[in-house]
Design a protein around this motif. Structure first.
Motif, PDB file in Angstrom:
ATOM      1  N   ASP A  32       0.851  -1.196   0.000  1.00 19.74           N
ATOM      2  CA  ASP A  32       0.000   0.000   0.000  1.00 19.74           C
ATOM      3  C   ASP A  32       0.882   1.240   0.000  1.00 19.74           C
ATOM      4  OD1 ASP A  32      -2.052  -1.833   0.385  1.00 19.74           O
ATOM      5  OD2 ASP A  32      -2.262  -1.395   2.532  1.00 19.74           O
ATOM      6  N   ASP A  33       0.243   2.400  -0.239  1.00 21.75           N
ATOM      7  CA  ASP A  33       0.978   3.650  -0.104  1.00 21.75           C
ATOM      8  C   ASP A  33       0.857   4.179   1.325  1.00 21.75           C
ATOM      9  OD1 ASP A  33      -1.514   4.891   0.114  1.00 21.75           O
ATOM     10  OD2 ASP A  33      -1.457   5.764  -1.902  1.00 21.75           O
ATOM     11  N   SER A  34       1.280   5.408   1.565  1.00 16.68           N
ATOM     12  CA  SER A  34       1.361   5.928   2.934  1.00 16.68           C
ATOM     13  C   SER A  34       0.005   6.275   3.535  1.00 16.68           C
ATOM     14  CB  SER A  34       2.263   7.170   2.959  1.00 16.68           C
ATOM     15  OG  SER A  34       1.790   8.155   2.064  1.00 16.68           O
ATOM     16  N   VAL A  35      -1.054   6.291   2.739  1.00 23.00           N
ATOM     17  CA  VAL A  35      -2.392   6.509   3.297  1.00 23.00           C
ATOM     18  C   VAL A  35      -3.244   5.249   3.193  1.00 23.00           C
ATOM     19  CG1 VAL A  35      -2.378   9.005   2.933  1.00 23.00           C
ATOM     20  CG2 VAL A  35      -3.237   7.521   1.126  1.00 23.00           C
ATOM     21  N   GLY A  36      -2.607   4.120   2.909  1.00 23.83           N
ATOM     22  CA  GLY A  36      -3.306   2.851   2.897  1.00 23.83           C
ATOM     23  C   GLY A  36      -3.954   2.471   1.590  1.00 23.83           C
ATOM     24  N   TYR A  37      -3.737   3.285   0.529  1.00 22.74           N
ATOM     25  CA  TYR A  37      -4.327   2.940  -0.769  1.00 22.74           C
ATOM     26  C   TYR A  37      -3.532   1.790  -1.373  1.00 22.74           C
ATOM     27  CZ  TYR A  37      -6.483   3.497  -5.355  1.00 22.74           C
ATOM     28  OH  TYR A  37      -7.171   3.288  -6.518  1.00 22.74           O
ATOM     29  N   PRO A  38      -4.198   0.705  -1.779  1.00 26.02           N
ATOM     30  CA  PRO A  38      -3.459  -0.462  -2.267  1.00 26.02           C
ATOM     31  C   PRO A  38      -2.757  -0.209  -3.591  1.00 26.02           C
ATOM     32  CG  PRO A  38      -5.828  -0.782  -2.556  1.00 26.02           C
ATOM     33  CD  PRO A  38      -5.663   0.475  -1.751  1.00 26.02           C
ATOM     34  N   TRP A  39      -1.587  -0.827  -3.729  1.00 28.30           N
ATOM     35  CA  TRP A  39      -0.850  -0.710  -4.984  1.00 28.30           C
ATOM     36  C   TRP A  39      -1.681  -1.279  -6.118  1.00 28.30           C
ATOM     37  CZ3 TRP A  39       0.890  -3.994  -8.800  1.00 28.30           C
ATOM     38  CH2 TRP A  39       1.760  -3.416  -9.724  1.00 28.30           C
ATOM     39  N   THR A  40      -1.577  -0.655  -7.301  1.00 27.55           N
ATOM     40  CA  THR A  40      -2.320  -1.116  -8.457  1.00 27.55           C
ATOM     41  C   THR A  40      -1.413  -1.178  -9.676  1.00 27.55           C
ATOM     42  OG1 THR A  40      -4.101  -0.566 -10.032  1.00 27.55           O
ATOM     43  CG2 THR A  40      -3.122   1.267  -8.804  1.00 27.55           C
ATOM     44  N   ALA A  41      -1.641  -2.167 -10.511  1.00 24.00           N
ATOM     45  CA  ALA A  41      -0.856  -2.314 -11.732  1.00 24.00           C
ATOM     46  C   ALA A  41      -1.086  -1.162 -12.697  1.00 24.00           C
ATOM     47  CB  ALA A  41      -1.191  -3.643 -12.418  1.00 24.00           C
ATOM     48  N   ARG A  42      -2.133  -0.375 -12.472  1.00 24.60           N
ATOM     49  CA  ARG A  42      -2.372   0.782 -13.339  1.00 24.60           C
ATOM     50  C   ARG A  42      -1.279   1.846 -13.198  1.00 24.60           C
ATOM     51  NH1 ARG A  42      -7.203   0.910 -15.938  1.00 24.60           N
ATOM     52  NH2 ARG A  42      -8.803  -0.564 -15.263  1.00 24.60           N
ATOM     53  N   TYR A  43      -0.452   1.730 -12.166  1.00 20.09           N
ATOM     54  CA  TYR A  43       0.682   2.640 -12.031  1.00 20.09           C
ATOM     55  C   TYR A  43       1.767   2.357 -13.077  1.00 20.09           C
ATOM     56  CZ  TYR A  43      -0.999   3.810  -7.270  1.00 20.09           C
ATOM     57  OH  TYR A  43      -1.720   4.217  -6.178  1.00 20.09           O
TER      58      TYR A  43
END
Length: 282
Positions: free
Chosen positions: A120-131
């Motif tokens: 996840d990132d620093s606010v808890g948003y899950p990593w996504t392959a769209r990055y």
């Protein structure tokens, strides 16, 4: 084929626990420009590479190194979360000042991750392959890679300034140095491809089919003329195929759109000059 050795690429040993900083460090692990993103981006670019083998090999070299960076960050985050169980956080939070500080901890580190790192990132948003970007056009991809390394190094440097832990800073100093190399690497690869193909992507499209009268025209679409002073507004274009032209008051070149009325079964709003639809059959 991949294989794992137990030693980390570089040390990841904090001097003391810091669950609040662990949350911050998640950004360069699972954020848009974090190590998971560049790891997946480079590996898929390499696996999909249909160009010269040297590019495939290079992409898989750096993609594999980024796996090591993911491991280093995950290890560091887990150690920053050591000795920070939830009950201690709740007890500390009874003091309003301490509670304000400890409130910066990501509760999912304890509840979901068991005091471990998460993708996840620093606010808890899950990593996504769209990055990630893997288009099959290496010049386009390498420019995206340069941006990713630039943003990643910027964030790592900011995180370096946010801690005084010698162990964390030591690890970040290594990652920052590798980002320096990787930026240089992508600049070198971009330069090599530009010398061979030109600077405009894709180079394989016949430019006779684009409206070349506007290929090198800069339009000023905002108040003020300061943009006229930029290199993009005058002089030879960087593709070597024209001269930049500055247009202070661009004029519209298209038609006024007038769409046909929608068919009755769509039940849209009809123009006022159209007769109303017939009543439904009885």
């Amino acid at each position: 084929m991949f294989y794992h050795i137990k030693e980390l690429q570089y040390n990841a040993k904090p001097e003391r626990p810091d669950p609040v900083y662990a949350k911050k460090l998640q950004e360069i692990l699972g954020g848009q420009f974090g190590e998971i993103s560049v790891m997946m981006q480079y590996l898929f670019q390499g696996w999909n590479c249909r160009a010269d083998q040297k590019y495939r090999d290079m992409l898989l070299d750096i993609g594999t190194e980024e796996i090591a960076h993911v491991e280093m960050l995950a290890t560091m985050i887990a150690q920053l979360l050591d000795h920070a169980p939830v009950e201690e956080q709740e007890q500390a939070a009874k003091d309003p000042i301490i509670g304000a500080v400890m409130g910066g901890m990501n509760p999912q580190h304890a509840i979901v991750g068991g005091l471990g790192a998460k993708p996840d990132d620093s606010v808890g948003y899950p990593w996504t392959a769209r990055y990630t970007i893997a288009s099959g056009n290496l010049l386009a991809d390498f420019r995206a890679n340069l941006n990713a390394e630039s943003q990643g190094r910027l964030q790592a440097v900011r995180l370096y300034e946010m801690t005084d832990d010698p162990g964390v800073r030591d690890m970040l100093s290594f990652l920052i140095a590798r980002d320096t190399m990787h930026q240089n690497q992508w600049i070198a690869a971009i330069h090599e491809l530009e010398e061979r193909e030109g600077i405009v992507v894709p180079s394989t499209f016949n430019q006779e089919y684009e409206k070349q009268e506007v290929s090198h025209t800069f339009y000023d679409f905002s108040k003020g003329t300061e943009s006229k002073e930029g290199r993009w507004a005058s002089g030879p274009s960087f593709d070597g195929k024209g001269e930049f032209e500055y247009i202070a008051n661009p004029e519209a070149m298209g038609q006024i759109p007038v769409l046909d009325p929608a068919p009755l079964y769509v039940h849209g709003t009809l123009p006022g000059d159209m007769p109303p639809p017939p009543p439904p059959a009885q």
